[in-house]
Write a protein that holds these residues in place. Structure first.
Motif, PDB file in Angstrom:
ATOM      1  N   SER A   1      56.319  -0.604  37.520  1.00 18.54           N
ATOM      2  CA  SER A   1      57.370  -0.274  36.553  1.00 18.54           C
ATOM      3  C   SER A   1      58.759  -0.473  37.159  1.00 18.54           C
ATOM      4  CB  SER A   1      57.200   1.148  36.040  1.00 18.54           C
ATOM      5  OG  SER A   1      57.352   2.076  37.082  1.00 18.54           O
TER       6      SER A   1
ATOM      7  N   GLY B   1      64.120  -7.073  35.106  1.00 17.57           N
ATOM      8  CA  GLY B   1      64.781  -7.075  33.798  1.00 17.57           C
ATOM      9  C   GLY B   1      66.286  -6.946  33.907  1.00 17.57           C
TER      10      GLY B   1
ATOM     11  N   LEU C   1      67.124 -13.194  26.650  1.00 20.92           N
ATOM     12  CA  LEU C   1      65.981 -13.122  25.749  1.00 20.92           C
ATOM     13  C   LEU C   1      64.694 -12.730  26.467  1.00 20.92           C
ATOM     14  CD1 LEU C   1      66.646 -16.226  23.471  1.00 20.92           C
ATOM     15  CD2 LEU C   1      67.044 -13.813  22.966  1.00 20.92           C
ATOM     16  N   VAL C   2      64.617 -12.976  27.754  1.00 16.94           N
ATOM     17  CA  VAL C   2      63.464 -12.551  28.542  1.00 16.94           C
ATOM     18  C   VAL C   2      63.705 -11.144  29.082  1.00 16.94           C
ATOM     19  CG1 VAL C   2      62.097 -13.073  30.601  1.00 16.94           C
ATOM     20  CG2 VAL C   2      62.899 -14.923  29.146  1.00 16.94           C
TER      21      VAL C   2
ATOM     22  N   ILE D   1      65.452  -8.512  27.859  1.00 20.30           N
ATOM     23  CA  ILE D   1      65.385  -7.373  26.935  1.00 20.30           C
ATOM     24  C   ILE D   1      63.948  -6.884  26.761  1.00 20.30           C
ATOM     25  CG2 ILE D   1      65.800  -6.670  24.556  1.00 20.30           C
ATOM     26  CD1 ILE D   1      68.361  -8.423  24.706  1.00 20.30           C
ATOM     27  N   PRO D   2      62.957  -7.758  26.528  1.00 23.27           N
ATOM     28  CA  PRO D   2      61.579  -7.247  26.463  1.00 23.27           C
ATOM     29  C   PRO D   2      61.101  -6.630  27.777  1.00 23.27           C
ATOM     30  CG  PRO D   2      61.687  -9.420  25.478  1.00 23.27           C
ATOM     31  CD  PRO D   2      63.017  -9.162  26.115  1.00 23.27           C
ATOM     32  N   LEU D   3      61.519  -7.189  28.904  1.00 20.05           N
ATOM     33  CA  LEU D   3      61.136  -6.606  30.188  1.00 20.05           C
ATOM     34  C   LEU D   3      61.722  -5.208  30.367  1.00 20.05           C
ATOM     35  CD1 LEU D   3      61.329  -9.530  32.774  1.00 20.05           C
ATOM     36  CD2 LEU D   3      59.327  -8.222  32.104  1.00 20.05           C
TER      37      LEU D   3
ATOM     38  N   ILE E   1      62.564  -3.162  27.946  1.00 19.24           N
ATOM     39  CA  ILE E   1      61.847  -2.283  27.009  1.00 19.24           C
ATOM     40  C   ILE E   1      60.494  -1.906  27.601  1.00 19.24           C
ATOM     41  CG2 ILE E   1      60.732  -2.208  24.752  1.00 19.24           C
ATOM     42  CD1 ILE E   1      63.100  -3.883  23.699  1.00 19.24           C
ATOM     43  N   PHE E   2      59.805  -2.888  28.190  1.00 18.15           N
ATOM     44  CA  PHE E   2      58.517  -2.648  28.828  1.00 18.15           C
ATOM     45  C   PHE E   2      58.661  -1.635  29.968  1.00 18.15           C
ATOM     46  CE2 PHE E   2      54.856  -4.329  31.408  1.00 18.15           C
ATOM     47  CZ  PHE E   2      53.876  -3.962  30.506  1.00 18.15           C
TER      48      PHE E   2
ATOM     49  N   CYS F   1      59.274   1.810  28.571  1.00 17.93           N
ATOM     50  CA  CYS F   1      58.036   2.357  28.006  1.00 17.93           C
ATOM     51  C   CYS F   1      57.150   2.935  29.110  1.00 17.93           C
ATOM     52  CB  CYS F   1      57.278   1.295  27.224  1.00 17.93           C
ATOM     53  SG  CYS F   1      58.027   0.885  25.652  1.00 17.93           S
TER      54      CYS F   1
END
Length: 136
Positions: free
Chosen positions: A77, A84, A93-94, A96-98, A100-101, A104
């Motif tokens: 994590s 990220g 664009l790569v 932001i999901p990282l 968020i991951f 989480c």
């Protein structure tokens, strides 16, 4: 070039994991020392010494496995979060999901810790601080 990049990423993750394992090493050492002490006390008792020796070996192995799993999750994590943050500038664009991951994972760990603490308090017969204050 692409292979070198992936090797650096793997090395970064493994070094992060190694660092967290080193931080948690005193915990596993204490458990191992307690097991050795218990083995030393019971080794002279016929029939009991070998059983206690095996039991302490099992407990020590379980503690080491749990510490290994926890440090792996924490390393993953934190590694994802650092990657990220670095990619926010380079590839948003790569990134932001990282991120968020990573959030989480952190949120899930916090939720799990909170639920375990609540469950332990209920089993011990202790309510939350608010419940204790409301009783007065």
């Amino acid at each position: 070039n692409n292979m070198t990049m992936w090797m650096y990423r793997l090395a970064g993750f493994l070094l992060t994991w190694l660092g967290l394992c080193c931080i948690c090493q005193p915990l596993t050492t204490c458990v191992s020392m307690a097991g050795d002490c218990l083995d030393g006390i019971t080794e002279c008792i016929p029939g009991v010494g070998c059983i206690v020796d095996e039991m302490t070996d099992v407990v020590t192995g379980m503690v080491k496995a749990v510490v290994c799993a926890i440090t792996c999750m924490c390393a993953f994590s934190s590694f994802i979060f650092v990657v990220g943050v670095m990619w926010v500038v380079m590839r948003p664009l790569v990134a932001i999901p990282l991120l968020i991951f990573g959030f989480c994972f952190c949120g899930g760990a916090g939720y799990l810790m909170h639920t375990c603490r609540k469950k332990k308090e209920k089993e011990a017969g202790m309510g939350s601080q608010q419940e204790l204050l409301d009783d007065k």
